[in-house]
Design an enzyme around this catalytic site. Structure first.
Site, PDB file in Angstrom:
ATOM      1  N   GLU A  65      35.015  48.986  43.933  1.00 29.49           N
ATOM      2  CA  GLU A  65      36.321  48.370  44.188  1.00 29.49           C
ATOM      3  C   GLU A  65      36.357  46.915  43.740  1.00 29.49           C
ATOM      4  O   GLU A  65      37.367  46.442  43.228  1.00 29.49           O
ATOM      5  CB  GLU A  65      36.694  48.483  45.669  1.00 29.49           C
ATOM      6  CG  GLU A  65      37.033  49.895  46.109  1.00 29.49           C
ATOM      7  CD  GLU A  65      38.208  50.510  45.347  1.00 29.49           C
ATOM      8  OE1 GLU A  65      39.051  49.752  44.829  1.00 29.49           O
ATOM      9  OE2 GLU A  65      38.253  51.747  45.245  1.00 29.49           O
ATOM     10  N   TYR A  96      43.969  45.172  50.033  1.00 26.38           N
ATOM     11  CA  TYR A  96      43.846  46.420  49.275  1.00 26.38           C
ATOM     12  C   TYR A  96      42.405  46.956  49.340  1.00 26.38           C
ATOM     13  O   TYR A  96      42.172  48.127  49.666  1.00 26.38           O
ATOM     14  CB  TYR A  96      44.258  46.220  47.789  1.00 26.38           C
ATOM     15  CG  TYR A  96      43.642  47.294  46.960  1.00 26.38           C
ATOM     16  CD1 TYR A  96      44.176  48.581  46.978  1.00 26.38           C
ATOM     17  CD2 TYR A  96      42.449  47.080  46.250  1.00 26.38           C
ATOM     18  CE1 TYR A  96      43.562  49.620  46.305  1.00 26.38           C
ATOM     19  CE2 TYR A  96      41.834  48.111  45.577  1.00 26.38           C
ATOM     20  CZ  TYR A  96      42.397  49.382  45.603  1.00 26.38           C
ATOM     21  OH  TYR A  96      41.773  50.413  44.965  1.00 26.38           O
ATOM     22  N   ASP A 147      48.128  48.871  45.882  1.00 22.13           N
ATOM     23  CA  ASP A 147      47.744  48.121  44.681  1.00 22.13           C
ATOM     24  C   ASP A 147      48.913  48.178  43.688  1.00 22.13           C
ATOM     25  O   ASP A 147      49.994  48.655  44.036  1.00 22.13           O
ATOM     26  CB  ASP A 147      46.442  48.680  44.076  1.00 22.13           C
ATOM     27  CG  ASP A 147      46.655  50.046  43.428  1.00 22.13           C
ATOM     28  OD1 ASP A 147      47.696  50.688  43.705  1.00 22.13           O
ATOM     29  OD2 ASP A 147      45.787  50.465  42.640  1.00 22.13           O
TER      30      ASP A 147
END
Ligand code: SF4
Length: 355
Positions: free
Chosen positions: A33, A116, A134
């Site tokens: 991520e 996020y 996102d």
């Protein structure tokens, strides 16, 4: 059929095979991520594989030298992500005994982790019911529900987050979050979304009202600042002089060359008369061999234009700045450079034979 069921059905047929989806290890998910923030999947994938292979555990990443982390990150941009990644790995290894936090609040408290990323890790690794929002999710929701509130305002963020939370399939948070992001990435794309075969088409406001090109709405256009870098590539025998960037500016902890920043690219005469250049060179004998062509690099808020002045010194540079140091040309690959410096190196037919 509800919005969530349609998204899940679509995902069942169309999901992308991404390596980090095969794991529920929070370390690997966090790694992926952070790498994917502001990065396309195709670009981030090799970096994820490199980091996973080099640092199989959070302890391996925590004990790595900063230069090694920056070198592996080289070319990915947004280097604060790499610095935060390293900081957080050290924090988890030393303060949390290597155990990744398992609540949304604790994950959100980690350096470099925003709303996020926290929702993504919480749902993918621990199945917690937090909706990701996102760029893909903003686009899908604004188009399907016809929301015109700008996505880069506090009000817009609140409105989209609330809607995303309402729509979340709470018992399938991980799959649902991946599904809506994939839907945005491959079906409801920024340009030319595939509306013809879209399961949302009948209920999509942007489709029926012909609003696809305008949604989602952003309130501000980012203005880019132009900066002009006149780099000094000093060579003496088989060494060149590098600069470690330590000031509060772009590319912190990366390497480049001694620099004369000015309001434009300088001519040779302007360079020789420039005070910063004169301070760096002092009384040393030198010969300017050539200037490169201009190179450009676009950052989020800045446009950098650089030329590289190749300068031969008769003796080692009398270093009058603690950020400068000499290095053998053959060792130059050990350092992480900004993209614009890499472009300059690559433009040379011989990477190490600077001139
Ligand atoms: S119909 Fe088109 S704009 Fe609407 S959700 Fe589907 S792909 Fe996106």
């Amino acid at each position: 059929m509800s919005f969530s069921s349609k998204i899940l059905d679509w995902y069942h047929e169309n999901k992308r095979s991404l390596p980090w989806r095969k794991s529920t290890d929070p370390y690997k998910i966090w790694l992926s991520e952070i790498i994917l923030q502001q990065t396309r999947v195709e670009q981030g994938l090799p970096y994820f594989e490199k980091f996973k292979a080099t640092f199989p555990t959070v302890f391996d990443l925590a004990k790595a030298p900063a230069d090694q982390v920056m070198k592996l990150w080289e070319g990915l941009g947004y280097y604060s992500r790499a610095r935060n990644l390293h900081f957080t790995a050290k924090f988890i290894a030393t303060e949390l005994n290597g155990i990744f936090p398992n609540t949304h609040t604790a994950i959100l408290g980690l350096k470099g982790v925003g709303p996020y990323t926290a929702a993504a890790i919480a749902s993918f690794a621990f199945g917690l019911p937090h909706a990701v929002v996102d760029g893909n999710v903003f686009r899908v929701l604004s188009r399907v529900f016809g929301i015109k509130t700008p996505i880069d305002t506090t009000l817009g963020k609140k409105e989209f987050n609330q809607l995303a939370d309402t729509l979340l399939a709470k018992d399938k948070a991980a799959v649902y979050n991946q599904a809506i992001m994939d839907f945005g990435a491959t079906q409801c794309t920024p340009a030319n979304p595939n509306c013809t075969i879209c399961p949302m088409q009948k209920h999509c406001t942007a489709f029926s009202d012909k609003l696809i090109p305008v949604l989602p709405i952003k309130s501000k256009k980012i203005k880019k600042r132009d900066r002009f870098f006149n780099y000094l590539v000093f060579k003496n025998a088989d060494t060149i002089v590098l600069n470690k960037r330590q000031q509060k500016d772009i590319w912190l902890n990366l390497y480049d060359f001694p620099l004369v920043e000015a309001n434009s690219l300088l001519s040779e005469k302007e360079l020789l008369e420039n005070e910063v250049f004169q301070k760096i060179i002092g009384t040393q004998a030198f010969t300017i061999k050539k200037a490169s062509k201009p190179f450009k690099q676009l950052l989020t808020h800045q446009k950098i234009v650089a030329i590289f002045w190749e300068i031969e010194l008769k003796s080692a540079l009398l270093v009058n700045d603690s950020s400068f140091f000499e290095v053998k040309q053959k060792n130059i690959n050990n350092f992480a450079f900004p993209k614009i410096v890499d472009l300059y190196f690559k433009d040379k037919s011989l990477y190490l034979e600077l001139f």
